[in-house]
Design a protein around this motif. Structure first.
Motif, PDB file in Angstrom:
ATOM      1  N   GLY A 242     -42.867 -12.744  70.555  1.00 47.57           N
ATOM      2  CA  GLY A 242     -42.440 -11.408  70.958  1.00 47.57           C
ATOM      3  C   GLY A 242     -43.520 -10.601  71.643  1.00 47.57           C
ATOM      4  O   GLY A 242     -44.145 -11.041  72.610  1.00 47.57           O
ATOM      5  N   THR A 243     -43.775  -9.404  71.100  1.00 52.93           N
ATOM      6  CA  THR A 243     -44.685  -8.455  71.746  1.00 52.93           C
ATOM      7  C   THR A 243     -46.146  -8.879  71.687  1.00 52.93           C
ATOM      8  O   THR A 243     -47.002  -8.200  72.261  1.00 52.93           O
ATOM      9  N   ALA A 244     -46.449  -9.984  71.010  1.00 51.29           N
ATOM     10  CA  ALA A 244     -47.828 -10.488  71.034  1.00 51.29           C
ATOM     11  C   ALA A 244     -48.227 -10.902  72.443  1.00 51.29           C
ATOM     12  O   ALA A 244     -49.417 -10.887  72.779  1.00 51.29           O
ATOM     13  N   ILE A 245     -47.244 -11.268  73.250  1.00 54.23           N
ATOM     14  CA  ILE A 245     -47.529 -11.592  74.652  1.00 54.23           C
ATOM     15  C   ILE A 245     -47.448 -10.294  75.445  1.00 54.23           C
ATOM     16  O   ILE A 245     -46.374  -9.775  75.720  1.00 54.23           O
ATOM     17  N   LYS A 246     -48.623  -9.748  75.767  1.00 54.00           N
ATOM     18  CA  LYS A 246     -48.708  -8.419  76.375  1.00 54.00           C
ATOM     19  C   LYS A 246     -48.613  -8.443  77.894  1.00 54.00           C
ATOM     20  O   LYS A 246     -48.226  -7.445  78.517  1.00 54.00           O
ATOM     21  N   GLY A 247     -49.021  -9.548  78.484  1.00 53.51           N
ATOM     22  CA  GLY A 247     -49.014  -9.617  79.941  1.00 53.51           C
ATOM     23  C   GLY A 247     -48.983 -11.045  80.421  1.00 53.51           C
ATOM     24  O   GLY A 247     -49.520 -11.947  79.781  1.00 53.51           O
ATOM     25  N   LEU A 248     -48.297 -11.254  81.545  1.00 49.40           N
ATOM     26  CA  LEU A 248     -48.204 -12.564  82.182  1.00 49.40           C
ATOM     27  C   LEU A 248     -48.476 -12.383  83.672  1.00 49.40           C
ATOM     28  O   LEU A 248     -47.979 -11.434  84.285  1.00 49.40           O
ATOM     29  N   ILE A 305     -55.349 -23.119  87.396  1.00 50.24           N
ATOM     30  CA  ILE A 305     -54.653 -22.221  86.460  1.00 50.24           C
ATOM     31  C   ILE A 305     -53.452 -21.605  87.171  1.00 50.24           C
ATOM     32  O   ILE A 305     -53.615 -20.831  88.115  1.00 50.24           O
ATOM     33  N   GLY A 306     -52.242 -21.944  86.716  1.00 47.82           N
ATOM     34  CA  GLY A 306     -51.045 -21.460  87.395  1.00 47.82           C
ATOM     35  C   GLY A 306     -50.398 -20.248  86.767  1.00 47.82           C
ATOM     36  O   GLY A 306     -49.595 -19.559  87.401  1.00 47.82           O
ATOM     37  N   MET A 307     -50.730 -19.980  85.504  1.00 48.03           N
ATOM     38  CA  MET A 307     -50.145 -18.835  84.796  1.00 48.03           C
ATOM     39  C   MET A 307     -51.174 -18.307  83.805  1.00 48.03           C
ATOM     40  O   MET A 307     -51.850 -19.081  83.128  1.00 48.03           O
ATOM     41  N   VAL A 308     -51.295 -16.972  83.733  1.00 48.14           N
ATOM     42  CA  VAL A 308     -52.208 -16.314  82.795  1.00 48.14           C
ATOM     43  C   VAL A 308     -51.387 -15.567  81.758  1.00 48.14           C
ATOM     44  O   VAL A 308     -50.366 -14.942  82.082  1.00 48.14           O
ATOM     45  N   VAL A 309     -51.825 -15.657  80.497  1.00 47.59           N
ATOM     46  CA  VAL A 309     -51.140 -15.017  79.376  1.00 47.59           C
ATOM     47  C   VAL A 309     -52.159 -14.169  78.620  1.00 47.59           C
ATOM     48  O   VAL A 309     -53.201 -14.680  78.206  1.00 47.59           O
ATOM     49  N   VAL A 310     -51.858 -12.882  78.440  1.00 44.54           N
ATOM     50  CA  VAL A 310     -52.767 -11.983  77.723  1.00 44.54           C
ATOM     51  C   VAL A 310     -52.178 -11.669  76.353  1.00 44.54           C
ATOM     52  O   VAL A 310     -51.025 -11.231  76.251  1.00 44.54           O
ATOM     53  N   VAL A 311     -52.983 -11.916  75.314  1.00 45.33           N
ATOM     54  CA  VAL A 311     -52.518 -11.753  73.931  1.00 45.33           C
ATOM     55  C   VAL A 311     -53.620 -11.107  73.089  1.00 45.33           C
ATOM     56  O   VAL A 311     -54.794 -11.156  73.450  1.00 45.33           O
ATOM     57  N   PRO A 312     -53.275 -10.508  71.923  1.00 50.77           N
ATOM     58  CA  PRO A 312     -54.308 -10.001  71.016  1.00 50.77           C
ATOM     59  C   PRO A 312     -55.168 -11.154  70.500  1.00 50.77           C
ATOM     60  O   PRO A 312     -54.663 -12.265  70.281  1.00 50.77           O
ATOM     61  N   ALA A 313     -56.432 -10.893  70.253  1.00 45.79           N
ATOM     62  CA  ALA A 313     -57.331 -11.946  69.794  1.00 45.79           C
ATOM     63  C   ALA A 313     -56.830 -12.595  68.508  1.00 45.79           C
ATOM     64  O   ALA A 313     -56.927 -13.818  68.335  1.00 45.79           O
ATOM     65  N   ALA A 314     -56.252 -11.804  67.609  1.00 41.05           N
ATOM     66  CA  ALA A 314     -55.812 -12.320  66.317  1.00 41.05           C
ATOM     67  C   ALA A 314     -54.646 -13.292  66.435  1.00 41.05           C
ATOM     68  O   ALA A 314     -54.402 -14.087  65.512  1.00 41.05           O
ATOM     69  N   GLN A 315     -53.922 -13.247  67.536  1.00 36.68           N
ATOM     70  CA  GLN A 315     -52.755 -14.112  67.694  1.00 36.68           C
ATOM     71  C   GLN A 315     -52.923 -15.145  68.797  1.00 36.68           C
ATOM     72  O   GLN A 315     -51.990 -15.880  69.116  1.00 36.68           O
TER      73      GLN A 315
END
Length: 349
Positions: A242-248, A305-315
């Motif tokens: 869910g919201t753990a994925i903040k940006g793509l 690298i074809g896709m970037v995923v930004v997530v919180p460090a803890a997850q």
């Protein structure tokens, strides 16, 4: 004497073969049928394609994207490789709408040529249908335009249009990204569909041939490898986290340096580490043969690298494990930090 200019003319005399167009439609229909999914109300053959938004969405927001394949097509013409560029076409649009959290629902294509070759067009559309299968979206319509005098013999152009849906409450816009978040990268399958004007120039300079060996397989196989479609894998990660994925960010034209900033708020910087991932040999070869500077490489090509995923460090570990389980190759590229004065929003150090 009969005036030769008074002889009756047909569309075929003008260079357009309606029968060939009809034959192509017959070849396309079974390919499109393999991509059918919930929501399709009318597909190939009508004046317009009908699609009903799936009922699982409470507040659906439609997300659309359009793109082409670029000058990678020039190599398709020269090397007679038409079976994968259709996958490229689908990938460039569905990956773009995916980054906002959207599920691709349907796709339409536009194929334009000077003289229609049914075999070539069917090969291209076969790739489009395969791309739609990989993305889980329906190929529900398109246009084949035969336009004598507009394109050189043996050449064509492609455009594609994807429409997807996302719940209004779960749109991904990068606004929750903060310093300390982790930047993950998903491996590309090659150069995808970007930077081919430079790539072609380097190939010409190196005198490279499509059939020559390149690390155990013909160069053409590496150069023409279709763009990776990340849809099903990333949607699975979104469902799990869910919201753990903040940006793509889809790494297309502009490479890492220009695409990652598109999801960052002012004052933030993505600090990526050069040794965090192994740049595929194709890019090392291109850089070496073309004498291309590091910054230019990161601005033109995806460099692996074809896709970037930004997530919180803890997850970050949990999200990475889910993506790995879906078949992705995942690298921890770096982190989000505060942007220094006059500093770029993405750097590779």
């Amino acid at each position: 004497m009969t005036n030769p200019h008074s002889a009756p003319l047909t569309y075929r005399d003008a260079g357009v073969d309606i029968d060939a167009g009809d034959a192509l439609v017959d070849r396309i229909k079974p390919l499109a049928a393999k991509t059918m999914r919930e929501g399709v109300m009318a597909g190939i053959g009508g004046f317009g394609a009908l699609f009903e938004v799936p009922r699982k969405y409470r507040e659906p927001v439609l997300v659309s994207g359009t793109d082409g394949v670029g000058t990678k097509l020039k190599l398709a013409f020269e090397w007679n490789r038409h079976d994968t560029v259709g996958i490229d076409l689908v990938a460039m649009s569905v990956n773009d709408i995916l980054v906002q959290g959207a599920e691709p629902l349907f796709f339409l294509d536009y194929f334009a040529c000077g003289k229609l070759s049914v075999d070539t067009a069917a090969s291209v559309v076969g790739g489009i249908a395969r791309g739609c299968e990989l993305a889980g979206c329906a190929l529900i319509g398109g246009e084949t335009a035969e336009m004598p005098g507009m394109y050189p013999d043996g050449e064509y152009d492609l455009a594609g249009f994807a429409v997807g849906a996302v719940e209004k409450s779960t749109i991904i816009d990068g606004k929750t990204i903060v310093p300390g978040d982790v930047v993950l990268g998903l491996a590309s399958s090659g150069a995808h569909s970007n930077g081919y004007s430079l790539l072609r120039k380097i190939i010409a300079r190196a005198g490279a041939r499509p059939e020559q060996d390149f690390h155990g397989k013909p160069l053409v196989e590496t150069v023409m490898a279709p763009t990776r479609i990340y849809v099903k894998q990333v949607l699975a990660a979104l469902a799990a986290h869910g919201t753990a994925i903040k940006g793509l960010a889809h790494i297309t034209g502009g490479g890492l340096l220009d695409n990652v900033p598109r999801i960052l708020q002012p004052g933030l910087q993505a600090r990526l580490h050069r040794d965090a991932w192994q740049m595929p040999e194709l890019f090392s070869w291109l850089q070496r043969e073309g004498g291309v500077a590091d910054e230019e490489m990161h601005r033109v090509f995806n460099c692996g690298i074809g896709m970037v995923v930004v997530v919180p460090a803890a997850q970050a570990d949990a999200v990475a494990q889910t993506l790995l389980s879906q078949g992705e190759t995942v690298s921890v590229l770096g982190e989000i930090v505060e942007q220094g004065k006059d500093a770029p929003q993405t750097i590779v150090v």
